[in-house]
Design an enzyme around this catalytic site. Sequence first.
Site, short mmCIF file in Angstrom:
data_model
loop_
_atom_site.label_atom_id
_atom_site.label_comp_id
_atom_site.label_asym_id
_atom_site.label_seq_id
_atom_site.Cartn_x
_atom_site.Cartn_y
_atom_site.Cartn_z
N SER A 76 27.11 22.65 27.24
CA SER A 76 26.85 23.87 26.29
C SER A 76 26.32 25.13 27.07
CB SER A 76 25.68 23.43 25.24
OG SER A 76 26.02 22.56 24.51
N1 SAH Z 1 24.63 18.02 25.27
C1 SAH Z 1 25.71 18.16 25.99
C2 SAH Z 1 26.76 18.74 25.44
C3 SAH Z 1 28.00 18.02 25.13
S1 SAH Z 1 29.11 18.38 23.86
C4 SAH Z 1 25.47 18.37 27.46
O1 SAH Z 1 24.50 18.87 27.65
O2 SAH Z 1 26.47 18.78 28.39
C5 SAH Z 1 29.14 17.37 22.97
C6 SAH Z 1 29.23 15.72 23.14
O3 SAH Z 1 28.81 15.05 21.77
C7 SAH Z 1 30.15 15.26 23.84
O4 SAH Z 1 29.97 14.68 25.05
C8 SAH Z 1 30.78 14.32 22.76
O5 SAH Z 1 31.52 13.44 23.31
C9 SAH Z 1 29.73 13.82 22.07
N2 SAH Z 1 29.82 13.27 20.52
C10 SAH Z 1 30.42 13.74 19.66
N3 SAH Z 1 30.45 12.83 18.41
C11 SAH Z 1 29.73 12.12 18.98
C12 SAH Z 1 29.06 11.01 18.21
N4 SAH Z 1 29.41 10.41 17.06
N5 SAH Z 1 28.07 10.28 18.73
C13 SAH Z 1 27.56 10.61 20.03
N6 SAH Z 1 27.96 11.42 20.83
C14 SAH Z 1 29.11 12.26 20.25
#
Ligand code: SAH
Length: 231
Positions: free
Chosen positions: A75
């Site tokens: 993000s």
């Molecule tokens: N907080 C992260 C942002 C990652 S983007 C950071 O600091 O880098 C969002 C993430 O959510 C992705 O890695 C994606 O695989 C995950 N995601 C999407 N749906 C999900 C679910 N149902 N359960 C767990 N993770 C999920």
Amino acid sequence: MTPRLRLQPEAVGQGMTSQRVRDRLVERLRETGIRDENVLNAIRTVPRHLFVDEALATRAYEDTALPIGHSQTISQPWVVARMTEALLLQNPLLKRAPKKVLEIGTGSGYQAAILAALGLEVYTVERIGDLLRQARKRLRQLGMNVRSKHDDGRIGWPEHAPYDAIIVTAAAPALVNALVEQLAVGAHLVAPVGGASSQSLVKLTKREDGGVDEQVLAPVVFVPLLSGTLD
Ligand code: SAH
């Protein structure tokens, strides 16, 4: 609060990944409305360049989301700061400072690292095994103690509930009930809500009667919250 980090030389960074560049990002975040000094301090301390591919390291301190593989993104720093700030706003109904935090969507591990640097007890859930393995390695190398699980985060992590705060870093069309249930009274849940084209960052606060108060914070763009798991 001083974040506790053991930084190896490559973590301190140089040139476009140096402390000076991190400090400049923090100043930009301050100018764009981030007020919480503890949050700004955590962003000043955690080496974001270690949470992206080496080829993107020189862009790590731009205020922008970056790809982390598997069509996912780390993000934008402003969004991380705004969500963290909102999450930790003290609510009198939660009769203690927030301690136990659940994150859904570990991704690169950066948001989890920011929460750990704030001294919180962090639980994080990721559905893509490969991303979770990389995130665990980075967090371990930084000496950060974060509990993580490979699972569909839409079920939360009920074994450790209730949480003093829950942060969801992928967007769903509607709030996930299981997560609201795992919130302590007075705790906040911060999540992007909406479809692919239009999402709002929403903050929910659990009331004593079990209901929630809702506040819309900002328009945002997140990858979708998906079901099931992947290796
Ligand atoms: N907080 C992260 C942002 C990652 S983007 C950071 O600091 O880098 C969002 C993430 O959510 C992705 O890695 C994606 O695989 C995950 N995601 C999407 N749906 C999900 C679910 N149902 N359960 C767990 N993770 C999920």
